[in-house]
Every structure is written in C-alpha cells, then in structure tokens.
Motif scaffolding. Structure first.
Motif, PDB file in Angstrom:
ATOM      1  N   ALA A 217     134.162  -3.383   8.053  1.00 37.02           N
ATOM      2  CA  ALA A 217     133.220  -4.499   8.192  1.00 37.02           C
ATOM      3  C   ALA A 217     132.436  -4.475   9.506  1.00 37.02           C
ATOM      4  O   ALA A 217     132.743  -5.197  10.449  1.00 37.02           O
ATOM      5  CB  ALA A 217     133.939  -5.835   8.035  1.00 37.02           C
ATOM      6  N   PRO A 218     131.370  -3.657   9.579  1.00 38.46           N
ATOM      7  CA  PRO A 218     130.553  -3.621  10.783  1.00 38.46           C
ATOM      8  C   PRO A 218     129.719  -4.891  10.941  1.00 38.46           C
ATOM      9  O   PRO A 218     129.143  -5.392   9.976  1.00 38.46           O
ATOM     10  CB  PRO A 218     129.651  -2.403  10.561  1.00 38.46           C
ATOM     11  N   ILE A 219     129.650  -5.395  12.161  1.00 39.01           N
ATOM     12  CA  ILE A 219     128.784  -6.553  12.438  1.00 39.01           C
ATOM     13  C   ILE A 219     127.794  -6.147  13.531  1.00 39.01           C
ATOM     14  O   ILE A 219     126.781  -5.552  13.256  1.00 39.01           O
ATOM     15  CB  ILE A 219     129.600  -7.812  12.786  1.00 39.01           C
ATOM     16  N   GLY A 220     128.098  -6.452  14.810  1.00 42.03           N
ATOM     17  CA  GLY A 220     127.158  -6.135  15.874  1.00 42.03           C
ATOM     18  C   GLY A 220     127.026  -4.647  16.126  1.00 42.03           C
ATOM     19  O   GLY A 220     127.994  -3.889  16.018  1.00 42.03           O
ATOM     20  N   PHE A 221     125.802  -4.205  16.489  1.00 41.17           N
ATOM     21  CA  PHE A 221     125.556  -2.808  16.845  1.00 41.17           C
ATOM     22  C   PHE A 221     124.460  -2.763  17.898  1.00 41.17           C
ATOM     23  O   PHE A 221     123.404  -3.384  17.746  1.00 41.17           O
ATOM     24  CB  PHE A 221     125.132  -1.995  15.624  1.00 41.17           C
ATOM     25  N   ARG A 222     124.715  -2.035  18.997  1.00 39.32           N
ATOM     26  CA  ARG A 222     123.736  -1.897  20.069  1.00 39.32           C
ATOM     27  C   ARG A 222     123.840  -0.514  20.717  1.00 39.32           C
ATOM     28  O   ARG A 222     124.925   0.050  20.839  1.00 39.32           O
ATOM     29  CB  ARG A 222     123.956  -2.956  21.155  1.00 39.32           C
TER      30      ARG A 222
ATOM     31  N   PRO B 256     133.773   1.942  -1.339  1.00 34.13           N
ATOM     32  CA  PRO B 256     132.807   2.841  -0.717  1.00 34.13           C
ATOM     33  C   PRO B 256     132.898   2.835   0.797  1.00 34.13           C
ATOM     34  O   PRO B 256     133.462   1.901   1.386  1.00 34.13           O
ATOM     35  CB  PRO B 256     131.464   2.269  -1.175  1.00 34.13           C
ATOM     36  N   PRO B 257     132.360   3.845   1.466  1.00 34.04           N
ATOM     37  CA  PRO B 257     132.454   3.893   2.923  1.00 34.04           C
ATOM     38  C   PRO B 257     131.532   2.878   3.582  1.00 34.04           C
ATOM     39  O   PRO B 257     130.543   2.440   2.995  1.00 34.04           O
ATOM     40  CB  PRO B 257     131.990   5.321   3.251  1.00 34.04           C
ATOM     41  N   GLU B 258     131.887   2.480   4.815  1.00 34.49           N
ATOM     42  CA  GLU B 258     130.898   1.832   5.666  1.00 34.49           C
ATOM     43  C   GLU B 258     129.961   2.947   6.126  1.00 34.49           C
ATOM     44  O   GLU B 258     130.391   4.101   6.275  1.00 34.49           O
ATOM     45  CB  GLU B 258     131.553   1.169   6.882  1.00 34.49           C
ATOM     46  N   GLU B 259     128.686   2.632   6.358  1.00 37.26           N
ATOM     47  CA  GLU B 259     127.761   3.726   6.617  1.00 37.26           C
ATOM     48  C   GLU B 259     126.741   3.412   7.702  1.00 37.26           C
ATOM     49  O   GLU B 259     126.325   2.262   7.874  1.00 37.26           O
ATOM     50  CB  GLU B 259     127.039   4.123   5.329  1.00 37.26           C
TER      51      GLU B 259
ATOM     52  N   LEU C  55     126.096   8.967   8.732  1.00 35.43           N
ATOM     53  CA  LEU C  55     127.492   9.010   9.177  1.00 35.43           C
ATOM     54  C   LEU C  55     128.266   7.983   8.366  1.00 35.43           C
ATOM     55  O   LEU C  55     127.754   6.887   8.097  1.00 35.43           O
ATOM     56  CB  LEU C  55     127.592   8.685  10.673  1.00 35.43           C
ATOM     57  N   GLU C  56     129.497   8.340   7.940  1.00 35.30           N
ATOM     58  CA  GLU C  56     130.307   7.432   7.134  1.00 35.30           C
ATOM     59  C   GLU C  56     131.597   7.098   7.874  1.00 35.30           C
ATOM     60  O   GLU C  56     132.086   7.876   8.691  1.00 35.30           O
ATOM     61  CB  GLU C  56     130.654   8.065   5.778  1.00 35.30           C
ATOM     62  N   PHE C  57     132.162   5.915   7.516  1.00 32.49           N
ATOM     63  CA  PHE C  57     133.368   5.418   8.165  1.00 32.49           C
ATOM     64  C   PHE C  57     134.327   4.864   7.114  1.00 32.49           C
ATOM     65  O   PHE C  57     133.948   4.607   5.973  1.00 32.49           O
ATOM     66  CB  PHE C  57     133.018   4.302   9.156  1.00 32.49           C
TER      67      PHE C  57
END
Length: 391
Positions: free
Chosen positions: A299-304, A244-247, A292-294
C-alpha cells in the motif's frame, strides 16, 4: 398476425442480447480461483521509547519531531521550515513551527477547518492549494504562514467511493496534476476521470485526463534531474497474497497503464471480463508496463524525490502504509528507491521497525524532504511526525 409479432419480438430479443453482450464484454472463459485473506496487524499505542526500535541507514538518525497530531497525512514544507499537514479524518490543516531549529515542532495551529476529507496539498506563487475528493481550493499565504481568502476553483471531481485520497502537485510545466483513484476495489469505471491523473490549467482551471489506467496512484513526483514523472500505484485487493504487485510507473501524457485489465508489466487479470469488442490480451497490448514492481499489498501512499543538491539527489522515498489483505503482514515502513542515470533500479529500507511480528506501532503515510535533505514522515496510526536526518 400473431406469428409475425412473435418473430419481431424474437428478433428484438436476440438483438438486445447481442447488444448487451457487446456492451458488457464477455466473462472469463475459465474460473479463476484466489484466496482472499483479511488480516490486520495488531495496533500498539505509541510510547516515546518506541522510537528507539526504528532503524535508519548508517549515518542517519531518527527522532520524534511532533506527536499527538491525530491522523496526519500529506505535508508541504515551506522554505522557512514551517510545515503544513493535512488531516483527512479531522477535516483540517495544521501549521507546525520549529521555533529554535532543533528539528522539533513546538507550535501547532489550525489554519484551515471544516474542509471534510482534505488530503492533497501543494503550493505555488504564495498560494496554498488543497483538495478533497470533489473540491479544489486555494488560500493566500499570509504573515506567519496563516491562510487568507479562500477561493473555490472547482467542486465536481468524481465522487470518492473507496479511494478518496486525492493528491496533487505542480509540474515543471506549471500545470497542476491531481490523482483520482478508482471508485471501488476493482471497478470498470463509468466516470472517465476515475483511475486517472488529471492535468489542470492554472489559468482557466479546466482539466483534462493526462494519463489513465491508474488504479490508485496516491504518491507521484518529478525526477529532479530528468524532469520525468513517476508514480506509485496500488494494486487490487482480494486477488491473492502475492498478486497483483504494487508498481512504480513512469507517467507520460496520453498513456494508459493497464487498470482494470492488467497490472505490472502487462500482466493480464484473468478474473476480469473482456472489454467490449476485444479481448483482454489484445487490449493490454496498447498499455504501458511498470518500471519496477514490489510485494503485493504494501500500500504505497506518499512518494517524493530527494531534491538536487542533497546527498541522495534523484533517489525517491515511498511510504508503505501496510497490508490488511495478506496472511503475513508486509509494508509498515519507508523505502528508498534507487535510481541510476535517471532509471529506477532497486529499493531498500530507509525507515523500518514499526512492524514487530503480529503488531505494529505506526503506519507511514506522507513524506516531505527539505532542500538540505532532512526527511519528515507522518504516521497516521499514532499521530506522530518523524524527522530523519544525516548525522
């Protein structure tokens, strides 16, 4: 007598079978075939000249702000420029100081030790908050950034399982929010707090489930103009190279975001059993689609978000830790997620170059952004802290 007893036993067995089916849900009618690949990009130890291989947007530059940090993860940047860094594997927290303002941290001291698995970090009203998979603690920030007077706020969050990386932040409403991932790759959870975002009252320290159906939303933040909450959720493993996508989700209170029966824009996971008393397709109708999909497995971790007053205010940065579950490696970079009128529209590379063919010399983990727009990114593979700033 024997016939009556046999009938009773048979009826009980039928009821038990019917009840078990209702509790477990029905297995999928069709066999779902996926290709499961395990492939790690080869690790390269960091050398100073490797920083020259990194790419940033025109008008920006990247430099090494600190090295030899072990496995740094999440960060909190103080107004005076001091930087707190959690190290999950070492079980401690570092305080980094840039003494001369040259974007290099010359001093590093341990301010918290013996906090096994510490990961999430936040600050409010002179207190530094830290959490691991079970515990939430806070420390009074003293002179020079040193920490004093530990307080245990609670220690009964769900056991970590496969995803121990709790993250947290204070929202515009003053409440504390903590992300709790699923306990395994593809669980139907028995603990209601697993695969959720928790809301914590900062007075009573009681917690409630704010949003659910979030497999492992490590990075989340509030948009500086709209105040809307957005988070990057990790899709499941072992379901193919491209699904599945990262989202990216817009997180709202009381909403469900699909896991474990759907990903992305309500895409049903046909490999899952039906939920009790319902079909997957019907259950998913009441969930929220991603915005939004990727590419899968980045493997997303930090987001700011970039804060108000900066050149890129209202746009976000996500750290893609990199794949292990795909034939061709993906991720291993930081991307800028563009927002237009408060709505996410596209993503583009912001810090890239760690991945070279079948090798990589870094894995982006945490991100912090100053009020002037300077960006710091941790690499938990080689223990490097990068500084990205406008020229």
């Amino acid at each position: 007598m024997r016939k009556i007893t046999a009938r009773i036993i048979g009826a009980m067995a039928l009821l038990a079978a019917t009840g078990a089916s209702a509790q477990r849900g029905l297995p999928p009618g069709d066999v779902t075939k996926v290709t499961h690949t395990t492939k790690y990009a080869e690790h390269l130890d960091f050398l100073p000249e490797m920083a020259k291989l990194l790419k940033v947007p025109e008008g920006w530059s990247v430099s090494v702000a600190a090295s030899g940090l072990g496995k740094p993860r999440m960060m909190h940047l103080m107004p005076d420029g001091r930087l707190y860094v959690t190290r999950r594997d070492a079980g401690d927290v570092l305080l980094l100081t840039d003494k001369d303002g040259d974007s290099k941290f010359e001093d590093a001291v341990t301010v918290v030790a013996e906090f096994k698995g510490v990961h999430g970090i936040a600050e409010k009203d002179g207190w530094l908050y830290l959490c691991n998979n079970n515990e939430l603690r806070r420390y009074r920030i003293g002179a020079g950034g040193m920490l004093e007077g530990k307080e245990m706020l609670f220690k009964d969050m769900p056991s970590a399982g496969q995803h121990p990386n709790r993250t947290m932040g204070f929202g515009p409403d003053g409440k504390l929010y903590i992300s709790v991932g699923t306990l395994c790759n593809d669980c139907k959870e028995s603990d209601r707090e697993a695969a959720t975002l928790l809301q914590v009252d900062p007075v009573s320290w009681t917690r409630t489930i704010y949003a659910s159906g979030l497999r492992n939303m490590i990075g989340f933040d509030w948009h500086p103009q709209t105040g809307a909450l957005y988070g990057l959720d990790n899709g499941g493993d072992a379901k193919g190279d491209n699904w599945p996508p990262e989202e990216l989700n817009r997180i709202e209170g009381g909403k469900n975001y699909g896991y474990p029966f759907a990903y992305g824009k309500k895409e049903v996971d046909q490999s899952r059993e039906d939920p009790a008393g319902n079909s997957k397709e019907e259950w998913v109708k009441n969930t929220e689609p991603s915005v939004l999909e990727f590419q899968a497995h980045m493997a997303p971790i930090g987001f700011r978000f970039f804060p108000a007053g900066t050149t890129l205010a209202g746009n976000g940065l996500v750290c893609w830790h990199g794949s292990w579950n795909r034939k061709g490696s993906v991720g291993f970079k930081v991307q800028l997620i563009r927002f237009s009128n408060g709505i996410p529209v596209a993503a583009e590379d912001f810090l890239s170059g760690f991945l070279k063919g079948k090798t990589r010399f870094g894995r982006a983990a945490g991100v912090a952004i100053s009020t002037s727009g300077t960006v710091y990114v941790t690499d938990d593979a080689n223990g490097v802290l990068y500084c990205i700033k406008q020229n």
